[in-house]
Design a protein around this motif. Structure first.
Motif, PDB file in Angstrom:
ATOM      1  N   LEU A  82       0.707  -0.978  -0.075  1.00 13.95           N
ATOM      2  CA  LEU A  82      -0.107  -0.172  -0.074  1.00 13.95           C
ATOM      3  C   LEU A  82       0.881   1.214   0.146  1.00 13.95           C
ATOM      4  CD1 LEU A  82      -2.575  -0.972   2.742  1.00 13.95           C
ATOM      5  CD2 LEU A  82      -3.072  -1.247   0.152  1.00 13.95           C
ATOM      6  N   THR A  83       0.348   2.256  -0.516  1.00 12.56           N
ATOM      7  CA  THR A  83       1.024   3.386  -0.605  1.00 12.56           C
ATOM      8  C   THR A  83       0.906   4.208   0.900  1.00 12.56           C
ATOM      9  OG1 THR A  83      -0.841   4.858  -1.288  1.00 12.56           O
ATOM     10  CG2 THR A  83       0.934   4.026  -3.014  1.00 12.56           C
ATOM     11  N   MET A  84       1.574   5.152   1.348  1.00  7.09           N
ATOM     12  CA  MET A  84       1.259   5.604   2.770  1.00  7.09           C
ATOM     13  C   MET A  84       0.191   6.244   2.721  1.00  7.09           C
ATOM     14  SD  MET A  84       3.884   4.777   4.760  1.00  7.09           S
ATOM     15  CE  MET A  84       3.627   5.988   6.114  1.00  7.09           C
ATOM     16  N   ILE A  85      -0.448   6.541   1.923  1.00  2.43           N
ATOM     17  CA  ILE A  85      -1.664   7.578   2.024  1.00  2.43           C
ATOM     18  C   ILE A  85      -2.794   6.659   2.321  1.00  2.43           C
ATOM     19  CG2 ILE A  85      -2.284   7.539  -0.486  1.00  2.43           C
ATOM     20  CD1 ILE A  85      -3.220  10.483   0.176  1.00  2.43           C
ATOM     21  N   LEU A  86      -2.678   5.229   1.892  1.00  2.00           N
ATOM     22  CA  LEU A  86      -3.681   4.205   2.186  1.00  2.00           C
ATOM     23  C   LEU A  86      -3.579   3.765   3.402  1.00  2.00           C
ATOM     24  CD1 LEU A  86      -4.017   2.622  -1.225  1.00  2.00           C
ATOM     25  CD2 LEU A  86      -5.501   4.167  -0.418  1.00  2.00           C
ATOM     26  N   MET A  87      -2.406   3.912   4.217  1.00  2.00           N
ATOM     27  CA  MET A  87      -2.228   3.293   5.558  1.00  2.00           C
ATOM     28  C   MET A  87      -2.880   4.324   6.749  1.00  2.00           C
ATOM     29  SD  MET A  87       1.559   1.603   5.338  1.00  2.00           S
ATOM     30  CE  MET A  87       1.821   0.478   4.010  1.00  2.00           C
ATOM     31  N   SER A  88      -3.923   4.437   6.784  1.00  2.28           N
ATOM     32  CA  SER A  88      -4.905   5.179   7.676  1.00  2.28           C
ATOM     33  C   SER A  88      -5.917   4.394   8.435  1.00  2.28           C
ATOM     34  CB  SER A  88      -5.426   6.301   7.096  1.00  2.28           C
ATOM     35  OG  SER A  88      -6.391   6.008   6.097  1.00  2.28           O
ATOM     36  N   GLU A  89      -6.198   4.835   9.417  1.00  3.15           N
ATOM     37  CA  GLU A  89      -7.514   4.134  10.271  1.00  3.15           C
ATOM     38  C   GLU A  89      -8.664   4.059   9.199  1.00  3.15           C
ATOM     39  OE1 GLU A  89      -9.813   4.051  14.208  1.00  3.15           O
ATOM     40  OE2 GLU A  89      -8.123   5.188  14.137  1.00  3.15           O
ATOM     41  N   LEU A 109       2.814   0.198  13.570  1.00  6.84           N
ATOM     42  CA  LEU A 109       3.626  -0.172  12.561  1.00  6.84           C
ATOM     43  C   LEU A 109       3.846   1.220  11.527  1.00  6.84           C
ATOM     44  CD1 LEU A 109       2.253  -3.557  11.677  1.00  6.84           C
ATOM     45  CD2 LEU A 109       4.529  -2.985  12.737  1.00  6.84           C
ATOM     46  N   VAL A 110       2.763   1.828  11.446  1.00  8.73           N
ATOM     47  CA  VAL A 110       2.502   2.938  10.381  1.00  8.73           C
ATOM     48  C   VAL A 110       3.538   4.136  11.215  1.00  8.73           C
ATOM     49  CG1 VAL A 110       1.470   4.777   9.165  1.00  8.73           C
ATOM     50  CG2 VAL A 110       0.664   2.105   9.262  1.00  8.73           C
ATOM     51  N   GLY A 115       5.937   1.146   7.646  1.00  6.24           N
ATOM     52  CA  GLY A 115       5.441   1.344   6.343  1.00  6.24           C
ATOM     53  C   GLY A 115       5.345   0.300   5.179  1.00  6.24           C
ATOM     54  N   GLU A 116       5.701  -0.757   5.684  1.00  6.16           N
ATOM     55  CA  GLU A 116       5.519  -1.913   4.691  1.00  6.16           C
ATOM     56  C   GLU A 116       4.291  -2.729   4.499  1.00  6.16           C
ATOM     57  OE1 GLU A 116       8.394  -4.736   6.204  1.00  6.16           O
ATOM     58  OE2 GLU A 116       9.927  -3.314   6.095  1.00  6.16           O
TER      59      GLU A 116
END
Length: 130
Positions: A82-89, A109-110, A115-116
């Motif tokens: 996932l891109t960082m923008i998709l790693m949200s709650e 983790l984020v 960010g993996e």
């Protein structure tokens, strides 16, 4: 042949006693004497015994253990690439809804910059095919 008590006592590492009652075909009733023990078992779900999933439910006061529907299990799921923008709650909640019912999200983790992948806990209906 190992019993359910000796098999589960090792990974659960209880501080106190665990009483296990056979509830006939419905399963087993586990009684923990310390809240820390039941919390660790519920949070560490899913568990297996003899290659079968243990479906756990924390009984509420007055609840009949023979009438509890045991159809869902919580799993931790990792979502990679996932891109960082998709790693949200908010995205974790959407991913969780696709898999079952969203329960929790591991933001550590984020926030630590790994960010993996993101890790979400979802409740999955074990009667439905994956």
């Amino acid at each position: 042949m190992e019993t359910i008590h000796t098999t589960l006592a090792t990974p659960w590492h209880p501080h106190g006693r665990i009483s296990i009652s056979d509830q006939s075909e419905k399963g087993y009733l586990f009684e923990f004497y310390y809240a820390i023990d039941i919390n660790r078992v519920i949070d560490g779900n899913p568990w297996t015994f003899n290659k079968h999933i243990l479906v756990l439910h924390r009984l509420k006061s007055g609840e009949d253990p023979l009438r509890v529907p045991l159809y869902s299990v919580n799993y931790w799921v990792q979502i990679h690439d996932l891109t960082m923008i998709l790693m949200s709650e908010s995205m974790a909640r959407q991913f969780g809804a696709l898999l079952g019912s969203f329960v929790d999200y591991d933001a550590k983790l984020v926030s630590k910059g790994f960010g993996e992948y993101i890790q979400i806990r979802v409740q999955i209906d074990i009667q439905a095919p994956l």
